[in-house]
Write a protein that holds these residues in place. Structure first.
Motif, PDB file in Angstrom:
ATOM      1  N   ASN A   1     -25.081 -45.001 -35.947  1.00  0.00           N
ATOM      2  CA  ASN A   1     -25.797 -44.496 -34.769  1.00  0.00           C
ATOM      3  C   ASN A   1     -27.215 -45.031 -34.631  1.00  0.00           C
TER       4      ASN A   1
ATOM      5  N   GLY B   1     -19.660 -34.984 -36.074  1.00  0.00           N
ATOM      6  CA  GLY B   1     -19.048 -35.127 -34.758  1.00  0.00           C
ATOM      7  C   GLY B   1     -19.827 -34.376 -33.690  1.00  0.00           C
ATOM      8  N   VAL B   2     -20.162 -33.136 -33.956  1.00  0.00           N
ATOM      9  CA  VAL B   2     -20.912 -32.341 -32.978  1.00  0.00           C
ATOM     10  C   VAL B   2     -22.285 -32.959 -32.733  1.00  0.00           C
TER      11      VAL B   2
ATOM     12  N   TYR C   1     -23.168 -36.071 -32.915  1.00  0.00           N
ATOM     13  CA  TYR C   1     -23.051 -37.254 -32.068  1.00  0.00           C
ATOM     14  C   TYR C   1     -22.871 -36.856 -30.612  1.00  0.00           C
ATOM     15  N   VAL C   2     -21.990 -35.863 -30.388  1.00  0.00           N
ATOM     16  CA  VAL C   2     -21.736 -35.441 -29.007  1.00  0.00           C
ATOM     17  C   VAL C   2     -23.020 -34.934 -28.366  1.00  0.00           C
TER      18      VAL C   2
ATOM     19  N   GLY D   1     -25.425 -37.774 -27.764  1.00  0.00           N
ATOM     20  CA  GLY D   1     -24.952 -38.556 -26.626  1.00  0.00           C
ATOM     21  C   GLY D   1     -25.262 -37.864 -25.318  1.00  0.00           C
ATOM     22  N   ALA D   2     -25.054 -36.541 -25.302  1.00  0.00           N
ATOM     23  CA  ALA D   2     -25.332 -35.787 -24.081  1.00  0.00           C
ATOM     24  C   ALA D   2     -26.811 -35.861 -23.729  1.00  0.00           C
TER      25      ALA D   2
END
Lengths: 422, 280
Positions: free
Chosen positions: A346, A394-395, A397-398, A401-402
């Protein structure tokens, strides 16, 4: 209405002479209408930083604001902030550098190989890593500016290629550890507290002194200046912030103070501050900086003004990759080793996100070096705070990203607003 | 077929800019087939012609974007070789293009000094640039902009035109070429820009104004040069001609009756000759 100090013009010059110095109220109003007009600058990032911090403080009271964690935030954010500062130059052109993350990996790998495997002295290994960055930037810049490949494609190709280069240098599954004390110190050692105070106070004194001197000079030349109250608020905020951070970072933050004592400003912070000041001077104070903005605003007009646009473009890519080299060194220091994934995952998107969240436009022509620092702070807070709350990668990254989409959306919409206003 | 300007009865001072028999081809296309123009200091000379007549090509040749294939360019009576924008600037020729070539994200001062920044060592000398920019705007009697530190993006069309013109006169230029400066403007702003154009000439500059708008031309120009299919049809004094005559020249390349323009050729002093009128 008019100022007392007219320029010593032989002919009366109504415009220069009749500068109406705005009052504090007008200045605040002007700022508010600028925000309503869509030009929000770093405001959303600062608000996001404050809101997110507040949320994490409430959800994780003791830990998030612990002295250890605050220092941690800086050390975590260093790589992203450094790459982000370089990316600002490329973004200002309206271009992108997708390879900056793995460019930092390549430079970190060069540092590790020369230091550890080849036993070079630091004075040779550091320049080797930085020059690798310069070379990468030169190649990318020439591909974009001279050959004419869209930067998205040229750097996407480089993103893939550099990933391979890191693998080739380090070997599959390998890992080169860093043992050089000076390199390790960057991210893992702190400045002794008394020296930290001296540096902070001296830097602030210089900053405030220079700002006031320039303000007085502009005023005595009959040019438009900020109202004194606005200037005082701005300087006061910087002074308070720096002193507060110095105080917090100088506190004992070891979990077991009787065994090891950890306190002081992490060494990486003054390095980043010096880089940021140097780049800000380049962008705000020199003709080159003006040309960078000009190319981002209207490349054709810049060309007709007799400026070598290709050279400006290449230089910006060189700056970006060189900053990536610095980030590679910081990353190697923090991880105490370089592995094939250095600068991967990332890192790049966080760095682009940092610049954009901070207020740098993806469309070119708008942005500042400090944007990357503020944006990196927001990203570091999200990453760190959600980690503390136990969310999975995972959370994280989401959510990141948001936030990036949100920032890019604000950028696109405010650009539309500015255009519509005309 | 073309008469040279040397036949002028009383040559007082050499014109600021003169082109004689300028030709330019792009491959098989003869864009300019012999153009002549005389631009005098202190006057506004209008360059008119229908679409495709060669107006843009002509000013690009003068500005050094691409040079004439053949013909002479005289600046202040001395032959000048202009093979690039830099040489044009050095000869005192500045062009304000139709798209203005401004950077929206820079403020007025930085736009005016773009590419020619004033420096103090490494650092930009903002104070000197701002003072000089303000002086130039003041000398053009521009008072409509509140702060010269505002971004060009926030300016109106007329103000942007003003900034572009101010940039052109900042460099002690002698000849200013304006390409359709009023094409995109409303009535009030057109009036402001035309007044500015007039002031430039009154300040002693030689102004070459490209325009489609006969109202504008007859309002500010002292002299009108008409291009027709890549050739100069005529250059006439505004005071000696009527709108109908000029329009006739634009559309047919020849004066309507043959008596309105031609007989004035030998008028003394104030009159510029009718150059290169097409054979009748």
């Amino acid at each position: 209405m008019s100022t007392s100090t007219l320029p010593p013009a032989s002919s009366p010059s109504p415009l220069a002479g009749a500068v109406e110095q705005p009052t504090f109220g007008e200045n605040v109003q002007g700022y508010l209408s600028k925000i309503r007009g869509g030009d929000m600058g770093t405001l959303p990032a600062i608000l996001a930083f404050l809101i997110l911090s507040a949320v994490f403080v409430v959800l994780k009271p003791g830990t998030f604001t612990s002295f250890l964690n605050i220092a941690n935030l800086f050390q975590q954010g260093a790589v992203v902030a450094t790459i982000g500062m370089g990316l600002v130059f490329v973004l200002l052109l309206g271009e992108i550098d997708l390879s900056a993350g793995f460019a930092s990996g390549v430079c970190g790998a060069v540092l590790a190989v020369t230091l550890t495997n080849k036993q070079w002295p630091l004075v040779a290994a550091l320049p080797a890593a930085l020059l690798t960055g310069v070379g990468i930037g030169l190649i990318l810049g020439l591909l974009v500016a001279k050959v004419g490949i869209p930067s998205f494609i040229a750097t996407l190709a480089a993103f893939l290629a550099f990933q391979g280069v890191v693998l080739l240098i380090i070997g599959n599954g390998g890992n080169i550890s860093i043992t050089n004390k000076a390199v390790l110190a960057i991210e893992n050692q702190n400045i002794v507290p008394w020296l930290g105070w001296v540096i902070a106070v001296a830097a602030l004194a210089v900053y405030v002194g220079l700002s006031l001197r320039r303000w007085r000079m502009r005023r005595s030349n009959g040019l438009l200046v900020l109202p004194l109250a606005s200037l005082a608020i701005r300087l006061g905020a910087v002074v308070l912030l720096v002193l507060a951070l110095t105080f917090v970072l100088n506190q004992e933050r070891s979990l077991n103070p009787s065994r090891t004592s950890i306190s002081g400003i992490p060494i990486v912070i003054p390095i980043i501050v010096v880089l940021a000041l140097g780049l800000t001077f380049l962008l705000d104070g020199t003709a080159f900086g003006r040309h960078v903005y000009a190319v981002g605003g209207n490349a054709e007009a810049t060309r007709r003004a007799g400026i070598n646009v290709a050279r400006v473009r290449v230089t910006c890519f060189v700056i970006c990759s060189t900053l990536a080299a610095f980030a590679g060194i910081f990353g190697a220091s923090r991880a105490t080793s370089v592995d094939p994934n250095a600068g991967g995952s990332n890192v790049l998107l966080y760095a682009v996100g940092a610049a954009v969240i901070g207020g740098t436009s993806l469309f070119g022509g708008k942005g500042r070096v400090v944007d990357a620092l503020i944006g990196a702070a927001v990203i570091a807070v999200i990453d760190n705070g959600m980690g503390l709350l136990g969310y999975s990668a995972g959370v994280k990254y989401v959510v990141t990203g948001a936030v990036l989409v949100l920032a890019a959306g604000v950028d696109a919409l405010s650009r539309g607003r500015l255009r519509g206003a005309r | 077929m073309t008469q040279t300007v040397d036949e002028r009865p009383t040559p007082t001072t050499a014109p600021a800019l003169e082109v004689r028999e300028g030709r330019k081809s792009f491959g098989a296309v003869h864009a300019l087939r012999g153009v002549d123009i005389t631009v005098r200091a202190g006057e506004v000379t209008a360059l008119v012609g229908d679409n495709g007549a060669g107006k843009s090509t002509m000013i690009k040749c003068i500005a050094g974007i691409f040079p004439f294939d053949s013909g002479k360019v005289l600046v202040n009576g001395a032959p000048a070789s202009i093979h690039g924008p830099g040489q044009a600037s050095a000869a005192g020729i500045e062009v304000v293009y139709q798209d203005l070539a401004l950077c929206d994200n820079l403020d007025i001062v930085h736009n005016m000094f773009l590419g020619r920044e004033m420096k103090k060592g490494l650092r930009l000398n903002e104070t000197a640039m701002e003072t000089k920019a303000a002086d130039v705007l003041a000398s053009l009697s521009v008072r409509t902009v509140r702060s010269i530190r505002q971004q060009v993006a926030s300016l109106s069309g007329g103000q942007r035109q003003t900034v572009a013109i101010a940039r052109a006169v900042l460099w002690n230029s002698k000849i200013v070429i304006l390409d359709e400066p009023t094409a995109a403007l409303g009535v009030a702003q057109t009036e402001q820009v035309l007044q500015l154009v007039r002031r430039l000439a009154d300040a002693g500059l030689a102004v070459l104004l490209i325009s489609h708008n006969m109202n504008d031309v007859f309002e500010v120009a002292d002299s009108i040069n008409v291009l027709y299919l890549g050739q100069t049809a005529a250059q006439v004094r505004t005071s000696d001609s009527t709108r109908a005559e000029v329009i006739e020249l634009i559309t047919s390349g020849a004066p309507s009756t043959g008596e309105a323009v031609q007989p004035r050729r030998d008028r003394p002093a104030t009159s510029t000759t009718t150059n290169g009128s097409r054979p009748e």
